[in-house]
Design a protein around this motif. Structure first.
Motif, PDB file in Angstrom:
ATOM      1  N   LEU A 138       0.860  -1.133  -0.052  1.00  0.00           N
ATOM      2  CA  LEU A 138       0.016  -0.034   0.006  1.00  0.00           C
ATOM      3  C   LEU A 138       0.982   1.317   0.024  1.00  0.00           C
ATOM      4  O   LEU A 138       0.508   2.217  -0.651  1.00  0.00           O
ATOM      5  CB  LEU A 138      -1.010   0.107   1.154  1.00  0.00           C
ATOM      6  N   TYR A 139       2.071   1.194   0.654  1.00  0.00           N
ATOM      7  CA  TYR A 139       2.951   2.652   0.799  1.00  0.00           C
ATOM      8  C   TYR A 139       3.447   2.690  -0.729  1.00  0.00           C
ATOM      9  O   TYR A 139       3.568   3.628  -0.861  1.00  0.00           O
ATOM     10  CB  TYR A 139       3.792   2.309   1.790  1.00  0.00           C
ATOM     11  N   CYS A 146       2.100   1.734  -3.420  1.00  0.00           N
ATOM     12  CA  CYS A 146       0.918   2.147  -4.241  1.00  0.00           C
ATOM     13  C   CYS A 146       0.654   3.515  -4.112  1.00  0.00           C
ATOM     14  O   CYS A 146       0.442   4.392  -5.257  1.00  0.00           O
ATOM     15  CB  CYS A 146      -0.225   1.297  -3.971  1.00  0.00           C
ATOM     16  N   PHE A 147       0.521   4.041  -2.976  1.00  0.00           N
ATOM     17  CA  PHE A 147       0.506   5.683  -2.615  1.00  0.00           C
ATOM     18  C   PHE A 147       1.536   6.314  -2.985  1.00  0.00           C
ATOM     19  O   PHE A 147       1.371   7.681  -3.277  1.00  0.00           O
ATOM     20  CB  PHE A 147      -0.015   5.701  -1.069  1.00  0.00           C
ATOM     21  N   THR A 148       2.808   6.018  -3.030  1.00  0.00           N
ATOM     22  CA  THR A 148       3.737   6.898  -3.270  1.00  0.00           C
ATOM     23  C   THR A 148       4.162   6.493  -4.640  1.00  0.00           C
ATOM     24  O   THR A 148       5.156   7.491  -5.284  1.00  0.00           O
ATOM     25  CB  THR A 148       5.258   6.621  -2.295  1.00  0.00           C
ATOM     26  N   GLY A 196       0.415   3.735  -8.203  1.00  0.00           N
ATOM     27  CA  GLY A 196      -0.926   2.896  -7.768  1.00  0.00           C
ATOM     28  C   GLY A 196      -1.209   1.762  -8.513  1.00  0.00           C
ATOM     29  O   GLY A 196      -0.254   0.925  -8.065  1.00  0.00           O
ATOM     30  N   SER A 232      -8.528  -0.503   1.821  1.00  0.00           N
ATOM     31  CA  SER A 232      -7.473   0.216   1.456  1.00  0.00           C
ATOM     32  C   SER A 232      -7.276   0.200   0.001  1.00  0.00           C
ATOM     33  O   SER A 232      -7.053   1.291  -0.619  1.00  0.00           O
ATOM     34  CB  SER A 232      -6.184  -0.479   1.909  1.00  0.00           C
ATOM     35  N   LEU A 233      -7.632  -0.947  -0.749  1.00  0.00           N
ATOM     36  CA  LEU A 233      -7.648  -0.888  -2.167  1.00  0.00           C
ATOM     37  C   LEU A 233      -8.751   0.247  -2.712  1.00  0.00           C
ATOM     38  O   LEU A 233      -8.523   0.783  -3.670  1.00  0.00           O
ATOM     39  CB  LEU A 233      -7.780  -2.295  -2.760  1.00  0.00           C
ATOM     40  N   LEU A 248      -7.416   3.613  -2.380  1.00  0.00           N
ATOM     41  CA  LEU A 248      -6.215   3.947  -3.391  1.00  0.00           C
ATOM     42  C   LEU A 248      -6.817   3.985  -4.799  1.00  0.00           C
ATOM     43  O   LEU A 248      -6.523   4.850  -5.592  1.00  0.00           O
ATOM     44  CB  LEU A 248      -5.375   2.920  -3.460  1.00  0.00           C
ATOM     45  N   GLN A 301      -6.875   7.344  -6.767  1.00  0.00           N
ATOM     46  CA  GLN A 301      -6.246   7.401  -8.231  1.00  0.00           C
ATOM     47  C   GLN A 301      -7.125   7.996  -9.203  1.00  0.00           C
ATOM     48  O   GLN A 301      -6.634   8.427 -10.305  1.00  0.00           O
ATOM     49  CB  GLN A 301      -5.529   6.164  -8.380  1.00  0.00           C
ATOM     50  N   PHE A 319      -0.267  10.165  -8.861  1.00  0.00           N
ATOM     51  CA  PHE A 319       0.332   8.972  -9.331  1.00  0.00           C
ATOM     52  C   PHE A 319       0.979   9.002 -10.544  1.00  0.00           C
ATOM     53  O   PHE A 319       0.620   8.199 -11.381  1.00  0.00           O
ATOM     54  CB  PHE A 319      -0.906   8.029  -9.326  1.00  0.00           C
TER      55      PHE A 319
END
Length: 174
Positions: free
Chosen positions: A47-48, A50-52, A55, A91-92, A95, A99, A106
């Protein structure tokens, strides 16, 4: 690894540490705690990233999330299984929504095309998770039934053995 400047040695140390800690928890603790630690660590790292980073635009990243869902369904018991699925799907979804709404965060990847990228992964995650949970629940129910029947048979055998011994003693006395 992003925090530590992508040093390959530190990545290997981190991965090895997660495996060793998971093994020690499994060896001296419980399967549930080991699975929760291992999968939570992987989910948080993914997740980190994906967020940084970019995505959803990594098939490998999404396949890891699918694998986590399969692991949750297979190795965790009912309340924890549902909790971990809910956390991962929430969480997904967050995200996915971010996005969709803010593709500039992203690397410009996102917007309306994220629907065609992310939606199949959600469908696959849910179908794999649900089908695995259903099969696991049926397996667990059958296993419990077999254990119950085995205990009943053991009790009957013990009773029969006691009856045979009692009658043998009567015959010996006669």
């Amino acid at each position: 690894s992003d925090i530590l400047n992508d040093a390959l040695n530190l990545i290997n140390v981190g991965i090895t540490s997660v495996f060793i800690i998971s093994y020690l928890i499994l060896r001296y603790g419980s399967l549930k705690v080991a699975v929760l630690f291992f999968t939570s660590t992987i989910a948080l790292v993914m997740l980190y990233r994906c967020f940084t980073l970019d995505g959803f635009y990594s098939g490998t990243r999404m396949i890891l999330f699918l694998t986590l869902g399969f692991i949750y369904s297979l190795l965790l018991e009912s309340p924890w299984r549902w909790i971990m699925h809910a956390i991962t799907l929430t969480s997904l979804f967050v995200l996915f929504t971010l996005q969709l709404l803010y593709p500039e965060n992203f690397l410009g990847k996102g917007g309306p095309e994220i629907i065609s990228e992310g939606l199949p992964y959600f469908v696959i995650y849910i179908s794999i998770g649900l089908s695995t949970m259903i099969l696991k629940d049926k397996y667990d129910a059958q296993r419990e039934e077999l254990l119950l029947r085995q205990n009943e048979l053991n009790a009957i055998n013990d009773n029969l053995e006691a009856l045979v011994n009692e009658r043998s003693q009567k015959i010996i006395i006669k």
